[in-house]
Design a protein around this motif. Structure first.
Motif, short mmCIF file in Angstrom:
data_model
loop_
_atom_site.label_atom_id
_atom_site.label_comp_id
_atom_site.label_asym_id
_atom_site.label_seq_id
_atom_site.Cartn_x
_atom_site.Cartn_y
_atom_site.Cartn_z
N ASP A 74 70.21 7.42 22.01
CA ASP A 74 71.63 7.64 22.25
C ASP A 74 72.42 7.29 20.99
O ASP A 74 72.36 6.17 20.49
CB ASP A 74 72.09 6.78 23.43
N MET A 75 73.16 8.24 20.49
CA MET A 75 73.94 8.04 19.27
C MET A 75 75.13 7.11 19.50
O MET A 75 75.63 6.50 18.55
CB MET A 75 74.46 9.38 18.74
N ASN A 76 75.58 6.99 20.72
CA ASN A 76 76.73 6.16 21.03
C ASN A 76 76.36 4.71 21.32
O ASN A 76 77.25 3.88 21.51
CB ASN A 76 77.48 6.74 22.24
N ALA A 77 75.06 4.40 21.38
CA ALA A 77 74.62 3.04 21.69
C ALA A 77 74.78 2.14 20.46
O ALA A 77 74.51 2.55 19.33
CB ALA A 77 73.17 3.04 22.15
N THR A 78 75.21 0.92 20.71
CA THR A 78 75.36 -0.04 19.61
C THR A 78 74.01 -0.69 19.33
O THR A 78 73.07 -0.61 20.14
CB THR A 78 76.38 -1.13 19.98
N GLN A 81 73.11 -3.09 22.05
CA GLN A 81 72.56 -2.46 23.26
C GLN A 81 71.10 -2.06 23.05
O GLN A 81 70.26 -2.25 23.93
CB GLN A 81 73.38 -1.22 23.64
#
Length: 156
Positions: A74-78, A81
């Motif tokens: 997931d590109m939006n995961a930090t 996370q």
């Protein structure tokens, strides 16, 4: 005549004692066999419990691994996370490995116990029961012979 009555009473007393002894021995052997069967069932239930625990932990580890893969892609995961998901996956895999080890040990223990149960312990109890019955039959034979000899002595 009194001699005959005492001897007949003696045969009867021996027969009663034989019955009592054989009954007690048989009762003790049946109790031992029952305990052994209870132990056998306990081994089986313990094995089943650990198998279920291992299967559950394997499923949990697989779910955690898939979750980590999704979060990692997931590109939006930090990074936090991703790291949290990775640590969760590692924890679940470690738990699965521990459960697997416990299950393997229980399988080996159960197999050894079953081998001992079927090859030594249970046959030993069965043999003891057989020896008890053979001794009982032999003793009854002797008592019948003695009784017949008494009757033959009195009634020619």
């Amino acid at each position: 005549k009194q001699w005959y009555q005492r001897r007949v009473r003696g045969v009867g007393d021996k027969l009663k004692q034989l019955h009592k002894d054989c009954s007690n021995t048989r009762k003790n052997l049946m109790h031992t066999a029952s305990q052994m069967q209870t132990e056998y069932k306990d081994w089986q239930s313990s094995l089943e419990r650990l198998q279920q625990k291992y299967e559950k932990s394997a499923k949990d580890a697989d779910v955690a691994s898939q979750a980590y893969t999704r979060v990692n892609e997931d590109m939006n995961a930090t990074k936090a996370q991703v790291e949290k998901s990775r640590l969760h996956m590692v924890h679940k895999q470690d738990l699965m490995e521990r459960c697997k080890g416990e299950y393997i040990i229980q399988v080996e223990t159960t197999n050894n116990n079953q081998h001992d149960y079927y090859r030594q312990r249970f046959p030993e109890v069965i043999n003891q029961m057989q020896h008890c019955e053979e001794g009982r039959v032999e003793q009854i034979g002797h008592l019948l012979t003695e009784s017949c000899q008494l009757h033959a002595h009195i009634i020619p």
